[in-house]
Design an enzyme around this catalytic site. Structure first.
Site, PDB file in Angstrom:
ATOM      1  CG  ASP A 142      52.432-101.811  80.046  1.00 48.62           C
ATOM      2  OD1 ASP A 142      52.148-101.154  78.940  1.00 48.62           O
ATOM      3  OD2 ASP A 142      51.337-102.798  80.301  1.00 48.62           O
ATOM      4  CG  ASP A 151      43.168 -97.751  78.495  1.00 49.52           C
ATOM      5  OD1 ASP A 151      43.652 -98.411  77.532  1.00 49.52           O
ATOM      6  OD2 ASP A 151      43.873 -96.558  78.856  1.00 49.52           O
TER       7      ASP A 151
END
Length: 583
Positions: free
Chosen positions: A280, A438
């Site tokens: 990330d 998600d």
């Protein structure tokens, strides 16, 4: 240095009748078949290096050709790009990589006069290496958006894998080869895994058996490489197959060179389960680009200063994970400037620098969508994705935009062709498009409490609930949407997704294992590969998800960044459990 050469007795020239037949096919192809290829597709021209020492590369303008460029330069050679058909005929050694759609590639080759030159070059037994589509175009035709005529040099039709054979389509991952004859460039490769990513394949037959140098099994046996004299082509991607792939390229480009062989620890026998490292990436409060990791998507430390969690530099970490044995590296761009993707130069630079030394697949996600800039200029998601591909990405990951597209498709039942998912998969192929889901767990007291697919939980909810549905979110998990993970997965598969990255907000950063209920639900529902994500804390969590679900790969971040569980330890554990992995 010259590429490998062989005596004419080792090469059976294509007969006059075959040449005439091939020319007839090309004529029919040009006269009866039209293509709708993107106007930006063209043969690129940016020659570097001297003609005598350079490798000639035919880049038709789609997909991540940067990877093969980097591999060639890594081996110490220069590149000359094809500008005219004469450049093909004059090449000392020619590489034709191919990423994307068969029809678009043939359209470019015919419109630029390259098809006839390629056939002449190959008929004259000149050093040639085709990669992926560069192999498929040698056959008579392809069923991809077709039938579409190929060059007609090898008998056979390129067809699509059939999910009914028990395989997920696209074929993505590291698989084993069965060598059929002396292949020269594949010496010592039979026991290794190489990287495939494709939905279409050619099958061996009596008519083409003299060409076939290796096969691979994925539901059926298909042709993984061909060779006749100095002419080679492979269905897999050597530029993405790590040290093994570099060895293949070296044998083609530098046949007189030698390199130390890596000791063989275990023989490759079938498609391996993939272990993926995720990074990330975002800017910290000082403006530096760093790798971070969230706790249920919160990337800030729980301290007085509340600073962004900094776990290292992106390019350095990606390089380390490649050396550690990661099968893929995935970047998720969660920076504050994701609102202007084409101006996101730091992320593009990360991809460019990483791909120079990391020869496994790279995926990037974040900000890939249609948008209009401050000056009123409109950019399509296809243009945005193209920038990432040109910078070194092999696959792009779409999140929120895919949710909106799926909602609209489920509401209307119409595929508009305008969503980012549809645009990119149509041009680059669905194998280049990952949809990142998600979801957040929503507990239920009964299975039919909501209008979305629910599952019976392996572990009861906080108030003893036996069921849950998984609500999809957008904007980094901050906004829930009226669509379930099951419904979203089914819809995006129909819209053109080639793979699903399945996260779980509830498990993120907890280190208690993957959400087996969720992963089983989705991996059983779709026929495309599913990557399990969120929750890994031990090596045992990886074997659990592979043993209990149909996940094709498992991804982790924090445990790798913090060096709690090395990638090598994960793979050694999987091997002990009898799970095939690439070593």
């Amino acid at each position: 240095m010259e590429a490998a050469t062989f005596g004419s007795s080792q090469f059976t020239n294509i007969s006059g009748s075959m040449v005439s037949r091939r020319r007839l096919l090309l004529k029919l192809h040009r006269n009866s078949i039209t293509f709708k290829s993107p106007p930006k597709f063209s043969v690129r021209a940016s020659a570097v290096g001297g003609d005598d020492s350079a490798v000639t590369l035919l880049d038709y303008g789609a997909g991540n050709v940067q990877s093969i460029r980097n591999a060639i330069r890594y081996l110490g050679l220069d590149i000359k790009d094809v500008e005219t058909p004469e450049d093909i005929l004059n090449a000392k050694r020619l590489i034709v990589p191919g990423v994307g759609a068969f029809a678009a590639m043939m359209d470019v080759l015919n419109n630029n006069g390259m098809a006839e030159a390629l056939c002449t070059y190959i008929e004259n037994d000149r050093p040639f290496l085709g990669i992926c589509l560069g192999l498929q175009l040698l056959f008579e035709s392809s069923e991809e958006n077709g039938p579409v005529r190929g060059l007609g040099l090898i008998p056979g039709v390129v067809g699509r894998f059939d999910p009914l054979n028990g395989c997920r389509v696209p074929h993505i991952g590291w698989n084993a080869l069965q060598i059929k004859k002396d292949s020269v460039i594949l010496d010592d490769i039979a026991n290794r895994h190489v990287y495939f990513v494709h939905s279409y394949r050619a099958v061996p037959s009596e008519e083409n058996k003299d060409w076939v140098s290796s096969t691979c099994n994925y539901g059926i046996d298909f042709i993984s490489s061909v060779r006749r004299g100095n002419v080679h082509a492979v269905q897999f991607h050597p530029e993405k197959s790590g040290d093994v792939g570099l060895s293949i390229l070296r044998k083609f480009l530098l046949p007189n060179s030698s390199v130390a062989k890596k000791p063989l620890e275990r023989k490759a026998t079938k498609l391996a389960k993939r272990v993926i490292a995720c990074l990330d990436v975002r800017t910290n409060d000082n403006g530096d680009l760093v790798v971070t990791k969230g706790d249920q998507y919160d990337v800030r430390e729980q301290t007085k200063d509340n600073e962004v969690r900094n776990l290292g530099k992106p390019v350095e970490l990606a390089g380390q994970y490649y050396q550690d044995g990661a099968d893929e590296v995935s970047f998720l761009n969660i920076t504050g400037f994701r609102d202007f993707p084409l101006g996101d130069l730091p992320m593009l630079q990360i991809l460019k620098h990483t791909s120079e030394n990391v020869f496994v697949p790279l995926t990037v996600g974040g900000g890939i969508r249609d948008f209009t800039d401050g000056n009123g200029r409109y950019y399509s998601s296809l243009e945005v994705a193209s920038e990432y591909f040109r910078s070194g990405a092999d696959k792009i990951s779409i999140g929120s935009d895919a949710v909106y597209a799926a909602e609209e498709y489920l509401k209307t039942g119409v595929k508009t062709g305008k969503s980012s998912l549809e645009q990119i998969s149509r041009v680059y192929g669905n194998q280049a498009v990952v949809v990142s889901i998600d979801p957040r767990r929503q507990y239920l007291t009964s299975e039919d409490e909501v209008g979305f697919k629910a599952v019976k939980l392996e572990n009861l909810g906080p108030n003893g609930e036996e069921y849950a549905w998984y609500q999809c979110t957008v904007n980094g998990g901050r906004e829930g949407r009226p669509i379930g993970a099951y419904e979203l997965a089914k819809a995006v598969e129909e819209l053109g997704a080639g793979e699903i990255l399945l996260n779980c907000i509830d498990c993120d950063g907890q280190g208690k294992g993957f959400d087996i209920d969720l992963i089983k639900l989705i991996s059983d529902a779709v026929s495309i590969p599913v990557i399990a994500s969120s929750g890994a804390g031990t090596a045992q969590h990886f074997s659990e998800v592979f043993e209990k679900t149909n996940a094709s790969a498992a991804l982790a971040a924090g445990i790798f960044h913090r060096k709690e569980v090395p990638i090598e330890s994960v793979k050694e554990h999987l091997l002990k459990q009898g799970i095939e992995v690439r070593m």
